[in-house]
Design an enzyme around this catalytic site. Structure first.
Site, PDB file in Angstrom:
ATOM      1  N   GLU A 145     -10.155   2.942  61.656  1.00  0.00           N
ATOM      2  CA  GLU A 145      -9.214   3.187  62.753  1.00  0.00           C
ATOM      3  C   GLU A 145      -8.453   4.503  62.610  1.00  0.00           C
ATOM      4  O   GLU A 145      -7.221   4.550  62.637  1.00  0.00           O
ATOM      5  CB  GLU A 145      -8.257   1.998  62.883  1.00  0.00           C
ATOM      6  N   GLU A 154     -17.378  -6.387  64.097  1.00  0.00           N
ATOM      7  CA  GLU A 154     -16.642  -7.509  64.684  1.00  0.00           C
ATOM      8  C   GLU A 154     -17.171  -7.670  66.098  1.00  0.00           C
ATOM      9  O   GLU A 154     -17.662  -6.724  66.702  1.00  0.00           O
ATOM     10  CB  GLU A 154     -15.133  -7.247  64.716  1.00  0.00           C
TER      11      GLU A 154
END
Length: 284
Positions: free
Chosen positions: A148, A258
């Site tokens: 991120e 994910e």
């Protein structure tokens, strides 16, 4: 039907786990999954020990300690022959502010890039050393080295107001260094990933692509991780496909790290899950 067996010729089927889930879900996990990512147990705030850093770190040597939750997760993987996805080293979140300060103290000044280089290298080295020493039969097959890095919807890296890494370095050099150290110390066969969310938003797709290519030029990266937090209203499978193919065009491995789809329309949710899985199967 076992999910891992259903897709065994295509890719691994993984899950994220917390230690308490082994009490009620161990049989389910063993049946369906052949990859485990610890939910929080390998994140920086879980494994960097402040007291040990202050007592033994000489301001530069990051002391890593695995708590009981981390140990439980790793032992479960090792005992059951389930390969591990490590997550994560460099992240703006869940990384203590004192890790970036003089004497590993929240009240200290930010350290120099030279000191931070040593802290980052020892953090990565010491983590891989403990994994090898204490879990010799554990297969660590991949690791999210940086997570991120970019603004929520893309358009550049997080700023110094949101990332201690950027506050110390002022640019993306810490990313290059993290992958350099990981390449040096990671176990044989462990692939190194750049992971992010909202990866299907065009501006962010470009951010991730450009960083991945920069790392690839120096043979420092093996793959890109797509967090894939979706909604039935956006992105469509077509939009997602555009990002997926952009990442595949790098020549790197691409993992859907994910996958969740927000909805109150379960039929639409099922359809989108099927489309995303089909995209993955067709490109495996």
């Amino acid at each position: 039907i076992s999910l891992k067996n259903l897709f065994k010729d295509k890719f691994k089927i993984g899950t994220s786990v917390s230690p308490h889930e082994f009490n009620v879900g161990s049989d389910f996990i063993k049946k369906h999954f052949n990859s485990i990512t610890p939910e929080n147990e390998l994140k920086p705030d879980a494994i960097i020990n402040q007291q040990a850093c202050q007592q033994q770190g000489n301001n530069v040597n990051t002391q890593v300690r695995f708590n009981s939750g981390t140990q439980t997760t790793l032992k479960f993987c090792e005992d059951n022959g389930i390969p591990l996805r490590g997550h994560t080293f460099v992240w703006y979140s869940q990384t203590p502010d004192w890790f970036f300060k003089e004497n590993f103290n929240s009240g200290g000044n930010y350290v120099s890039t030279n000191i931070m280089d040593q802290r980052l290298e020892s953090f990565i080295k010491n983590t891989f050393d403990i994994l090898a020493k204490d879990y010799p039969n554990l297969e660590v097959y991949s690791y999210d080295i940086a997570n991120e890095l970019f603004l929520n919807d893309g358009g550049g890296m997080r700023g110094a107001d949101n990332s201690h890494w950027v506050r110390v370095y002022g640019d993306d050099s810490f990313v290059i260094k993290a992958f350099t150290y990981a390449r040096k110390y990671a176990p044989k066969g462990c692939k190194l990933y750049l992971n992010d969310y909202n990866e299907y938003i065009p501006a962010k797709t470009s951010d991730i692509y450009n960083m991945a290519m920069k790392l690839k030029e120096n043979n420092l990266i093996d793959g890109i991780g797509m967090q894939s937090h979706l909604d039935v209203s956006y992105p469509s499978a077509s939009v997602y496909k555009t990002a997926l193919e952009k990442f595949i065009s790098t020549g790197l491995d691409v993992q859907i790290t994910e996958l969740d789809i927000t909805t109150n329309n379960f039929s639409a949710q099922a359809s989108l899950y099927k489309e995303i899985f089909q995209l993955a199967v067709d490109r495996s």
